[in-house]
Design a protein around this motif. Structure first.
Motif, PDB file in Angstrom:
ATOM      1  N   ILE A 407       0.412   4.119 -25.889  1.00 21.53           N
ATOM      2  CA  ILE A 407       0.792   4.151 -24.477  1.00 21.53           C
ATOM      3  C   ILE A 407      -0.471   4.310 -23.649  1.00 21.53           C
ATOM      4  CG2 ILE A 407       2.060   5.369 -22.682  1.00 21.53           C
ATOM      5  CD1 ILE A 407       4.075   6.223 -24.743  1.00 21.53           C
ATOM      6  N   ASN A 408      -0.624   3.437 -22.669  1.00 23.79           N
ATOM      7  CA  ASN A 408      -1.767   3.453 -21.755  1.00 23.79           C
ATOM      8  C   ASN A 408      -1.222   3.585 -20.330  1.00 23.79           C
ATOM      9  OD1 ASN A 408      -3.602   0.875 -20.205  1.00 23.79           O
ATOM     10  ND2 ASN A 408      -4.399   2.926 -20.501  1.00 23.79           N
ATOM     11  N   ARG A 409      -1.590   4.662 -19.659  1.00 29.00           N
ATOM     12  CA  ARG A 409      -1.056   4.925 -18.318  1.00 29.00           C
ATOM     13  C   ARG A 409      -2.194   5.038 -17.309  1.00 29.00           C
ATOM     14  NH1 ARG A 409       2.305   9.073 -21.028  1.00 29.00           N
ATOM     15  NH2 ARG A 409       4.412   8.244 -21.312  1.00 29.00           N
ATOM     16  N   SER A 410      -1.912   4.590 -16.104  1.00 28.27           N
ATOM     17  CA  SER A 410      -2.832   4.794 -14.986  1.00 28.27           C
ATOM     18  C   SER A 410      -2.015   4.856 -13.707  1.00 28.27           C
ATOM     19  CB  SER A 410      -3.870   3.665 -14.898  1.00 28.27           C
ATOM     20  OG  SER A 410      -3.239   2.426 -14.623  1.00 28.27           O
ATOM     21  N   SER A 411      -2.576   5.476 -12.697  1.00 30.14           N
ATOM     22  CA  SER A 411      -1.870   5.609 -11.423  1.00 30.14           C
ATOM     23  C   SER A 411      -2.868   5.555 -10.289  1.00 30.14           C
ATOM     24  CB  SER A 411      -1.085   6.927 -11.371  1.00 30.14           C
ATOM     25  OG  SER A 411      -1.963   8.034 -11.451  1.00 30.14           O
ATOM     26  N   SER A 412      -2.348   5.347  -9.086  1.00 28.11           N
ATOM     27  CA  SER A 412      -3.187   5.332  -7.894  1.00 28.11           C
ATOM     28  C   SER A 412      -2.329   5.761  -6.715  1.00 28.11           C
ATOM     29  CB  SER A 412      -3.771   3.933  -7.652  1.00 28.11           C
ATOM     30  OG  SER A 412      -4.500   3.896  -6.445  1.00 28.11           O
ATOM     31  N   PHE A 413      -2.650   6.931  -6.167  1.00 30.20           N
ATOM     32  CA  PHE A 413      -1.927   7.444  -5.008  1.00 30.20           C
ATOM     33  C   PHE A 413      -2.931   7.783  -3.916  1.00 30.20           C
ATOM     34  CE2 PHE A 413       0.659   8.475  -8.701  1.00 30.20           C
ATOM     35  CZ  PHE A 413       1.932   8.076  -8.303  1.00 30.20           C
ATOM     36  N   ILE A 414      -2.663   7.348  -2.706  1.00 29.72           N
ATOM     37  CA  ILE A 414      -3.513   7.661  -1.563  1.00 29.72           C
ATOM     38  C   ILE A 414      -2.634   8.257  -0.477  1.00 29.72           C
ATOM     39  CG2 ILE A 414      -5.081   6.757   0.184  1.00 29.72           C
ATOM     40  CD1 ILE A 414      -5.802   4.514  -1.710  1.00 29.72           C
ATOM     41  N   ARG A 415      -2.996   9.451  -0.012  1.00 27.41           N
ATOM     42  CA  ARG A 415      -2.195  10.165   0.972  1.00 27.41           C
ATOM     43  C   ARG A 415      -3.101  10.741   2.058  1.00 27.41           C
ATOM     44  NH1 ARG A 415       1.006   7.784  -1.461  1.00 27.41           N
ATOM     45  NH2 ARG A 415       2.875   8.502  -2.567  1.00 27.41           N
ATOM     46  N   ASN A 451      -4.276   1.924   3.412  1.00 27.30           N
ATOM     47  CA  ASN A 451      -2.857   1.738   3.155  1.00 27.30           C
ATOM     48  C   ASN A 451      -2.249   3.024   2.608  1.00 27.30           C
ATOM     49  OD1 ASN A 451      -2.758  -1.048   3.814  1.00 27.30           O
ATOM     50  ND2 ASN A 451      -3.602  -1.563   1.805  1.00 27.30           N
ATOM     51  N   VAL A 452      -0.960   3.158   2.766  1.00 29.21           N
ATOM     52  CA  VAL A 452      -0.234   4.209   2.076  1.00 29.21           C
ATOM     53  C   VAL A 452       0.244   3.597   0.761  1.00 29.21           C
ATOM     54  CG1 VAL A 452       1.682   5.836   2.148  1.00 29.21           C
ATOM     55  CG2 VAL A 452       0.475   5.212   4.258  1.00 29.21           C
ATOM     56  N   ILE A 453      -0.229   4.135  -0.344  1.00 27.78           N
ATOM     57  CA  ILE A 453      -0.006   3.492  -1.640  1.00 27.78           C
ATOM     58  C   ILE A 453       0.573   4.492  -2.625  1.00 27.78           C
ATOM     59  CG2 ILE A 453      -1.095   2.344  -3.606  1.00 27.78           C
ATOM     60  CD1 ILE A 453      -3.271   1.363  -1.741  1.00 27.78           C
ATOM     61  N   SER A 454       1.560   4.044  -3.342  1.00 22.19           N
ATOM     62  CA  SER A 454       2.065   4.752  -4.513  1.00 22.19           C
ATOM     63  C   SER A 454       2.108   3.740  -5.645  1.00 22.19           C
ATOM     64  CB  SER A 454       3.463   5.330  -4.247  1.00 22.19           C
ATOM     65  OG  SER A 454       4.002   5.880  -5.427  1.00 22.19           O
ATOM     66  N   HIS A 455       1.325   3.971  -6.680  1.00 25.76           N
ATOM     67  CA  HIS A 455       1.165   2.951  -7.714  1.00 25.76           C
ATOM     68  C   HIS A 455       1.080   3.614  -9.079  1.00 25.76           C
ATOM     69  CE1 HIS A 455      -0.705  -1.074  -9.029  1.00 25.76           C
ATOM     70  NE2 HIS A 455      -0.590  -0.346 -10.119  1.00 25.76           N
ATOM     71  N   THR A 490       3.577  -0.214  -1.114  1.00 24.22           N
ATOM     72  CA  THR A 490       2.437  -0.207  -0.204  1.00 24.22           C
ATOM     73  C   THR A 490       2.895  -0.555   1.207  1.00 24.22           C
ATOM     74  OG1 THR A 490       1.002  -0.977  -1.983  1.00 24.22           O
ATOM     75  CG2 THR A 490       0.140  -1.142   0.240  1.00 24.22           C
ATOM     76  N   PHE A 491       2.375   0.178   2.192  1.00 30.44           N
ATOM     77  CA  PHE A 491       2.661  -0.142   3.590  1.00 30.44           C
ATOM     78  C   PHE A 491       1.571   0.464   4.459  1.00 30.44           C
ATOM     79  CE2 PHE A 491       5.002   3.577   2.231  1.00 30.44           C
ATOM     80  CZ  PHE A 491       4.697   4.540   3.186  1.00 30.44           C
ATOM     81  N   TYR A 492       1.485  -0.006   5.705  1.00 31.67           N
ATOM     82  CA  TYR A 492       0.506   0.533   6.640  1.00 31.67           C
ATOM     83  C   TYR A 492       1.051   1.823   7.258  1.00 31.67           C
ATOM     84  CZ  TYR A 492      -2.125  -3.850   6.479  1.00 31.67           C
ATOM     85  OH  TYR A 492      -2.864  -4.916   6.059  1.00 31.67           O
ATOM     86  N   PRO A 493       0.156   2.734   7.660  1.00 32.34           N
ATOM     87  CA  PRO A 493       0.613   4.001   8.244  1.00 32.34           C
ATOM     88  C   PRO A 493       1.143   3.821   9.669  1.00 32.34           C
ATOM     89  CG  PRO A 493      -1.761   3.862   8.334  1.00 32.34           C
ATOM     90  CD  PRO A 493      -1.306   2.659   7.556  1.00 32.34           C
ATOM     91  N   GLY A 494       1.585   4.930  10.241  1.00 31.40           N
ATOM     92  CA  GLY A 494       2.062   4.916  11.616  1.00 31.40           C
ATOM     93  C   GLY A 494       3.309   4.089  11.778  1.00 31.40           C
ATOM     94  N   GLY A 534       8.280  -2.407  -5.504  1.00 30.43           N
ATOM     95  CA  GLY A 534       9.277  -2.618  -6.538  1.00 30.43           C
ATOM     96  C   GLY A 534       8.743  -2.213  -7.896  1.00 30.43           C
ATOM     97  N   VAL A 535       9.568  -2.405  -8.912  1.00 27.51           N
ATOM     98  CA  VAL A 535       9.200  -2.154 -10.303  1.00 27.51           C
ATOM     99  C   VAL A 535       9.200  -3.492 -11.028  1.00 27.51           C
ATOM    100  CG1 VAL A 535       9.800  -0.963 -12.435  1.00 27.51           C
ATOM    101  CG2 VAL A 535      10.198   0.154 -10.231  1.00 27.51           C
TER     102      VAL A 535
END
Length: 1012
Positions: A407-415, A451-455, A490-494, A534-535
């Protein structure tokens, strides 16, 4: 001695405890990379090999033809003994088994080496200089060698030591193998694929000290490796032994040891990029331990590493300062259970998860003063937990089976706290930069800009590999399967829009939505709303079969066939891409010309397929809102940041100009017009021919030639005339220059609703002015290279390696990314947004005619040793992209952005007295052709590194201090420039051929290592 022994056991216990607690968090499962020993001996004798670290042994009987082979051996040192009629013959030989290679040990009737002139003995170890069993081009580098030369502690830096490997476009990173783009490589750690499958430009990482050996495959790799048209990095980690060992290593890179970056300005004196106030430092410390949990049976290697990486840097204009804190820990471990001599179970677990916090302040560059107001801030996290389990079983002397699950996992979150309260506001430097600087370069908007990102990405990998020795044939066959899942939003803020300010560039400027900029409006805003998510699943599986056939004792033929299947799914779980039964033949040969393992002639022919990146599924198969709205910019007003209380300027939004441009929107409901119904996978063909010879036990040299061709591409293609009639623009994923099948409708001008097939080399695009139906140039990419290399292996005193590579990378597309204009969305790089964009065949971004690489090390005495590296390479081509081409008013390149992916090879020549061609009727415009490389070449770059190592001259205490300097001459040559030549037809951009990236300044590193 007793205190040292107790300390060793204490540190080992701590490291083991860290690893075991980590293993309980995530199951560890994996396949390890191995090597082989083979050669010739007396028929009927038995050859036994014993692992020096674990005591595990293997025995084979020499065949009637006098050959023997021991495969699937863990990398390391072994003792080899010949026995005859149950009695030992001769003395044991100490042999080193290389990663992914074969040690050739030819034995005489007395059990000793017969090829003494073709191998080297370092200490007591026998090391081959020529691998006559290999038909690939690869570079092996051990941890010991890396400790002697100045190499930055990254996997990419190791790959760059190999001939033909280049740093990619620094705007999005990565490395290029053999003329390929940075999105075509694969990386394996102990057999587990850790390549990023979203963009295919990065990979999971572990600490430098966690690795044991590296193999960089630059071509000709066998059928067990696939899903790559560039290169392969194959690395193996350290493992435990029967001896308790431990160590501590600290690495220091203080900011004071970093040279200042240069500030860069445009020809008019305005700021381009300011770097001189940037500062970064790096400190890390690891503790490791290894040893037997059960002697001869159960072994553990464990490591914990703490890292601190604070940095500060200004934006390009120098009016804001970012301070980033990144303090993270790595844990990892390798557990080996030698069930018995024939069965081995290996477990690997590690975590490369990390977090960082960035605070952005207002900044006065001239006085170096930081704003007093509270900063805006954002946090990001990445990496993840990884694990694998591998079983290797030897059944008799001739059959080996291996199974791996990982299993190989990675993530990317920007807040950011400002994500919900603030819009992202920026400006276009080329058209609005002067106005912005005249305003005093204030902070625009209250969002720091992102960007607001959840990945999250997860790969579940399974492999079965088998080897069956049948006389002169070694049959290798297997199956592998990967389920790759991306969960991304992913979406733009505000309010969900990004606002960019632009200035008028011509009296008759036309916006990207086709609307002329109204008279009197000298500045405008583009509000871009982009949201998606999406997934998405990707399934990739393969079967392979290979026959390694020793036609004669000295001539080996490698016959292989790989069958790949790729399937990308939508967010709804339906099939998006489905490319199956992709046959990849591989044919290689190796001729041991003298029969003693000293000289070989080899060659390889093969086909390699590239899978579809997850970002394409995410963009096209998950639904995409991507709309651009233009407004008049009626000035700016002062405002207060609701998060920090700091002042900023916000735009005054005026009247909307023209309609909303929604041509980039994509719906997942019906993909019949989003992807070619009969799309073909991207592949590359490769041919290699080479020669290698040992001059002496230490010296060897070689030469090889490589030819690669990529005759197809996959990208989004502009189609506005599917049925020969103009209709709304479609951007389906297709094979440009080939047949395309989409769903046509009567509303589009088709005779009836149904599937329509066209030849995109002749049709699919209708010009805007003359209504002429035309097609796209057929994609083509070729790479030709000749490599010379000479090597002097380490003998305890000194070592040296030198390579020269002449190469030519040409075509009309780089691959799935576009480094020319810094556009890194893999597979969607606007190469084919207009027929003029890829009309020219010529030198590509990664074309470097000359590459010279040197590395060497020298031990003066038991206290002092030295090392050095030098990389010198000629510069890449400079293009000059235009906006339009003859008899068509539709822009092939953006008139507002220099970072967009498109661009034509034509420049409009304005008539005398006119500033540009905007007022000239399209039919009357005069153009000049500016093919690839029209702007000349970037300068040569030189990167010299040097190190000195001090060793404590006390017996039984292994303490070393290594000081390294990278880019010793502090070369800061430009390595990337802006290649947008026109802003409007006939109007040259002042920013063309100005630098966007430069060599990193000089920096130094101190490493202190204590092993016990």
């Amino acid at each position: 001695m007793s205190s040292t022994r107790n300390l060793r056991k204490s540190v080992l216990s701590i490291a083991m405890g860290v690893c075991l607690s980590s293993l309980a968090v995530v199951p560890a499962y994996a396949q390890s990379a191995t090597g082989s020993v083979a050669g010739r001996a007396t028929a009927g004798d038995q050859v036994t090999i014993v692992n020096s670290a674990t005591g595990a042994s293997r025995t084979v009987t020499v065949g009637t033809d006098g050959s023997y082979r021991l495969s699937q051996l863990p990398v390391g040192d072994y003792s080899l003994q010949v026995t005859r009629a149950g009695q030992a013959v001769g003395s044991p030989l100490q042999v080193n088994v290389p990663l992914g290679g074969t040690a050739t040990i030819n034995l005489g009737g007395e059990g000793g080496l017969t090829n003494l002139d073709t191998v080297q003995v370092v200490g007591s170890r026998v090391i081959n200089r020529v691998d006559v069993y290999s038909t690939e081009t690869a570079t092996n580098i051990s941890r010991e060698e890396l400790a002697r030369v100045p190499v930055d502690q990254t996997l990419g830096s190791i790959a760059l030591l190999a001939p033909g490997v280049l740093s990619g476009n620094s705007s999005f990173g990565g490395i290029s193998f053999g003329g390929s783009s940075v999105a075509e490589n694969s990386v394996f750690i102990n057999g587990l694929n850790v390549t990023d499958f979203y963009r295919r430009q990065s990979f999971s990482t572990v600490p430098f000290a966690f690795y044991e050996e590296f193999q960089v495959k630059t071509g000709g790799y066998s059928v067990e490796f696939g899903r790559s048209t560039g290169g392969v990095i194959n690395a193996v980690t350290r493992r435990g032994s029967n001896v308790f060992k431990g160590g501590i290593q600290t690495t220091f890179e203080p900011a004071a040891w970093h040279a200042e970056g240069d500030d860069h300005y445009y020809a008019d004196g305005s700021v381009n990029v300011r770097s001189s106030h940037d500062r970064t430092s790096f400190t890390k410390a690891n503790v490791w331990g290894s040893g037997p949990l059960v002697k001869d049976r159960l072994f553990l290697f464990a490591m914990y590493e703490w890292r601190d990486n604070p940095s500060r840097f200004t934006n390009a204009a120098g009016n804001s300062l970012s301070r980033r804190e990144s303090s993270n820990g790595f844990w990892g471990g390798k557990l080996d259970w030698q069930i018995n001599d024939d069965h081995l179970l290996e477990l690997l677990a590690f975590s490369d998860a990390g977090d960082s916090l960035t605070k952005v302040y207002t900044y006065n560059f001239d006085t170096a003063s930081v704003g007093a107001a509270a900063p805006s801030q954002s946090s990001s996290s990445g990496g993840g937990k990884n694990g694998s389990i591998t079983y290797t079983g030897h059944f008799g002397e001739n059959f080996t089976a291996k199974a791996m699950y990982g299993i190989n996992r990675s993530s990317s979150f920007i807040r950011s706290p400002a994500d919900e309260l603030c819009n992202w506001v920026t400006y276009n430097n080329a058209s609005y930069g002067a106005v912005y600087r005249a305003m005093g370069s204030p902070v625009l908007g209250c969002h720091p800009g992102s960007n607001v990102i959840s990945h999250e990405d997860e790969r579940k990998a399974k492999r079965l590999d088998f080897e069956w020795s049948l006389g002169d044939h070694l049959l290798r066959f297997g199956w592998d399967h990967e389920l790759m899942t991306t969960d991304r939003v992913t979406f733009y803020p505000g309010d969900g829009k990004q606002y960019t300010a632009y200035g008028r560039t011509s009296p008759t400027q036309v916006l990207d939505n086709g609307t002329p900029l109204p008279t009197g409006v000298n500045a405008f805003l583009m509000a871009r709303e982009r949201a998606d998510g999406g997934v998405f699943d990707i399934e990739a599986s393969a079967l392979y079969l290979e026959d390694v056939w020793n036609i004669t004792p000295n001539f080996m033929l490698n016959l292989g066939l790989r069958l790949d299947n790729f399937e990308n799914k939508t967010a709804a779980g339906t099939t998006f891409f489905d490319t199956k039964k992709l046959l990849s033949p591989r044919l290689g040969f190796s001729w041991d010309m003298k029969g003693d393992g000293s000289t070989k002639l080899f060659g390889n022919l093969g086909r390699y397929y590239l899978p579809i990146s997850s970002i394409m599924s995410y963009t096209f198969a998950g639904g995409l809102t991507d709309e651009r709205t233009f407004y008049a910019l009626d000035g700016w007003r002062a405002a207060t940041n609701p998060v920090t209380g700091a002042p900023y300027m916000e735009p005054i939004i005026g009247a909307q100009i023209g309609p909303v441009d929604d041509t980039f929107n994509i719906s997942v409901a019906d993909l019949r017009q989003s992807v070619d119904h009969d799309i073909d996978a991207v592949y590359q063909d490769e041919a290699i021919f080479g020669f290698q010879s040992a001059i002496s036990p230490a010296w060897s040299w070689g030469v090889n030639a490589t030819y690669r061709r990529m005759p197809n591409a996959m990208d989004d293609v502009r189609i506005n005339a599917l049925c020969g009639v103009r209709h709304g623009t479609l951007f389906p994923i297709a094979n440009p220059g080939d047949e395309l099948t989409l769903w046509g409708t009567t509303a589009m001008g088709c005779a009836q609703d149904g599937w329509v097939t066209i030849d995109t080399s002749r049709e699919g695009y209708m010009t805007s002015t003359t209504n002429t139906i035309i097609g796209y140039s057929k994609p083509k990419r070729t790479y030709k290279a000749v490599e010379f290399q000479i090597d002097r292996a380490w003998d305890g005193k000194w070592a040296f390696n030198a390579s020269y590579l002449w190469s030519k990378s040409e075509g009309n597309h780089e691959g799935p990314v576009n480094s020319d204009t810094n556009y890194g969305d893999t597979g969607m790089v606007q190469h084919w947004d207009h027929p003029a964009n890829n009309q020219d065949y010529g030198p590509l971004f990664n074309d470097r005619t000359h590459q010279i690489k040197l590395r060497g090390s020298y031990e003066l005495n038991e206290v002092w040793s030295f090392g050095a590296t030098l990389v010198a390479q000629s510069g890449g081509p400079i293009n000059a992209f235009g906006v339009t081409w003859p008899n068509d008013s539709l822009a092939g390149g953006s008139v507002t952005s220099i970072g967009s992916g498109g661009g034509t090879f034509w420049h409009c020549i304005p008539p005398a007295g006119l500033p540009n061609c905007s007022t000239v009727p399209v039919a009357n415009r005069v153009y000049e052709y500016a093919g690839r490389g029209w702007g000349g070449r970037l300068p040569w770059t030189y990167n010299l590194g040097a190190n000195v190592t001090w060793t404590l001259p006390v017996p039984d205490i292994d303490l070393k201090v290594r000081f390294s300097v990278f880019n010793l001459l502090d070369q800061q040559q430009v390595i990337n420039v802006s290649q947008r030549y026109e802003a409007q037809p006939g109007q040259m951009r002042s920013t063309w051929n100005t630098g966007t990236r430069w060599q990193s300044p000089r920096y130094a590193q101190l490493v202190v290592t204590w092993n016990f």
